[in-house]
Scaffold this motif. Structure first.
Motif, short mmCIF file in Angstrom:
data_model
loop_
_atom_site.label_atom_id
_atom_site.label_comp_id
_atom_site.label_asym_id
_atom_site.label_seq_id
_atom_site.Cartn_x
_atom_site.Cartn_y
_atom_site.Cartn_z
N UNK A 23 0.84 -1.20 0.00
CA UNK A 23 0.00 0.00 0.00
C UNK A 23 0.87 1.25 0.00
N UNK A 24 1.90 1.27 0.84
CA UNK A 24 2.80 2.42 0.89
C UNK A 24 3.49 2.67 -0.44
N UNK A 25 3.97 1.62 -1.07
CA UNK A 25 4.64 1.75 -2.36
C UNK A 25 3.65 2.22 -3.43
N UNK A 26 2.44 1.69 -3.40
CA UNK A 26 1.42 2.10 -4.37
C UNK A 26 1.08 3.57 -4.22
N UNK A 27 0.96 4.06 -2.98
CA UNK A 27 0.66 5.48 -2.75
C UNK A 27 1.82 6.34 -3.24
N UNK A 28 3.06 5.93 -2.95
CA UNK A 28 4.23 6.70 -3.39
C UNK A 28 4.29 6.75 -4.92
N UNK A 29 4.04 5.64 -5.58
CA UNK A 29 4.04 5.61 -7.06
C UNK A 29 2.94 6.50 -7.62
N UNK A 30 1.77 6.44 -7.01
CA UNK A 30 0.66 7.27 -7.48
C UNK A 30 0.95 8.75 -7.26
N UNK A 31 1.57 9.09 -6.13
CA UNK A 31 1.92 10.49 -5.86
C UNK A 31 2.93 10.99 -6.89
N UNK A 32 3.91 10.17 -7.21
CA UNK A 32 4.91 10.54 -8.22
C UNK A 32 4.23 10.79 -9.58
N UNK A 33 3.29 9.93 -9.94
CA UNK A 33 2.57 10.10 -11.20
C UNK A 33 1.75 11.39 -11.20
N UNK A 34 1.12 11.70 -10.08
CA UNK A 34 0.35 12.94 -9.98
C UNK A 34 1.26 14.16 -10.14
N UNK A 35 2.43 14.13 -9.48
CA UNK A 35 3.37 15.25 -9.58
C UNK A 35 3.87 15.42 -11.01
N UNK A 36 4.22 14.31 -11.66
CA UNK A 36 4.69 14.38 -13.04
C UNK A 36 3.61 14.94 -13.96
N UNK A 37 2.36 14.57 -13.72
CA UNK A 37 1.26 15.09 -14.52
C UNK A 37 1.11 16.60 -14.33
N UNK A 38 1.23 17.08 -13.11
CA UNK A 38 1.13 18.52 -12.85
C UNK A 38 2.26 19.28 -13.53
N UNK A 39 3.45 18.71 -13.53
CA UNK A 39 4.60 19.36 -14.20
C UNK A 39 4.38 19.40 -15.70
N UNK A 40 3.88 18.31 -16.27
CA UNK A 40 3.58 18.30 -17.71
C UNK A 40 2.49 19.31 -18.05
N UNK A 41 1.52 19.44 -17.16
CA UNK A 41 0.45 20.43 -17.38
C UNK A 41 1.02 21.84 -17.37
N UNK A 42 1.95 22.11 -16.44
CA UNK A 42 2.58 23.43 -16.38
C UNK A 42 3.34 23.72 -17.67
N UNK A 43 4.06 22.72 -18.18
CA UNK A 43 4.81 22.90 -19.43
C UNK A 43 3.86 23.15 -20.59
N UNK A 44 2.74 22.44 -20.62
CA UNK A 44 1.76 22.64 -21.69
C UNK A 44 1.13 24.03 -21.59
N UNK A 45 0.90 24.50 -20.38
CA UNK A 45 0.33 25.83 -20.20
C UNK A 45 1.31 26.91 -20.67
N UNK A 46 2.59 26.66 -20.49
CA UNK A 46 3.60 27.64 -20.90
C UNK A 46 3.70 27.74 -22.41
N UNK A 47 3.33 26.68 -23.13
CA UNK A 47 3.44 26.71 -24.59
C UNK A 47 2.10 26.89 -25.29
N UNK A 48 1.01 26.88 -24.53
CA UNK A 48 -0.31 27.08 -25.13
C UNK A 48 -0.56 28.58 -25.29
#
Length: 157
Positions: A23-48
């Motif tokens: 459970x702990x590893x799954x939460x950490x992996x999911x948190x990492x994926x959420x953070x990466x998604x937010x960073x990609x969204x920021x990059x997309x906002x900068x180029x939109x």
């Protein structure tokens, strides 16, 4: 060792530490994926680019920011109920009949013996995993960078 004891030992030796670790590893992996998604969204906002009048702006300069999320809690719940019965039945019955008919005596005897051993095991289990997710403000350092990027360029003095 009786069958009942063997089944009981198997049921109570559930791998709880491994479940919590996964459970702990799954939460950490999911948190990492959420953070990466937010960073990609920021990059997309900068180029939109958005055209407003004769000017072109990216979404960040217009004040849009990516959303960040965090897990605030994760719960694993497991319920197990089981029932076991072991019964032994032993029965003896006997009967005798005697008949007399014109000088002849007849005798008969019956013996009934039965032995039965019965095992019954029933198990029932349920489990659930729940996670709570909340949105967070943009991290301070990223907010400072975004604000700096959104400032209009200053004319040389």
């Amino acid at each position: 060792m009786t069958e009942t004891v063997s089944v009981t030992q198997q049921l109570i030796s559930a791998p709880l530490p491994q479940i919590i670790e996964r459970l702990g590893i799954a939460v950490a992996d999911a948190q990492r994926a959420l953070d990466e998604n937010s960073i990609k969204t920021a990059a997309a906002m900068a180029t939109s680019e958005v055209e407003i009048g004769e000017e072109s702006y990216n979404l960040l300069t217009l004040g849009f920011t990516p959303t960040f999320y965090a897990f605030t809690e994760a719960t694993v719940e497991a319920k197990l109920s089981f029932s076991m019965t072991e019964t032994t039945d032993f029965a003896i019955s006997a009967g005798a009949t005697v008949g007399v008919n014109v000088g002849v005596v007849m005798a008969a005897a019956t013996v009934n013996v039965s032995y039965a051993r019965k095992f019954s095991v029933g198990a029932e289990g349920t489990s659930s995993i729940a996670a709570r997710l909340v949105s967070l403000p943009v991290p301070d350092q990223l907010d400072k960078i975004l604000r700096k990027l959104s400032e209009p360029p200053q004319a040389p003095a």
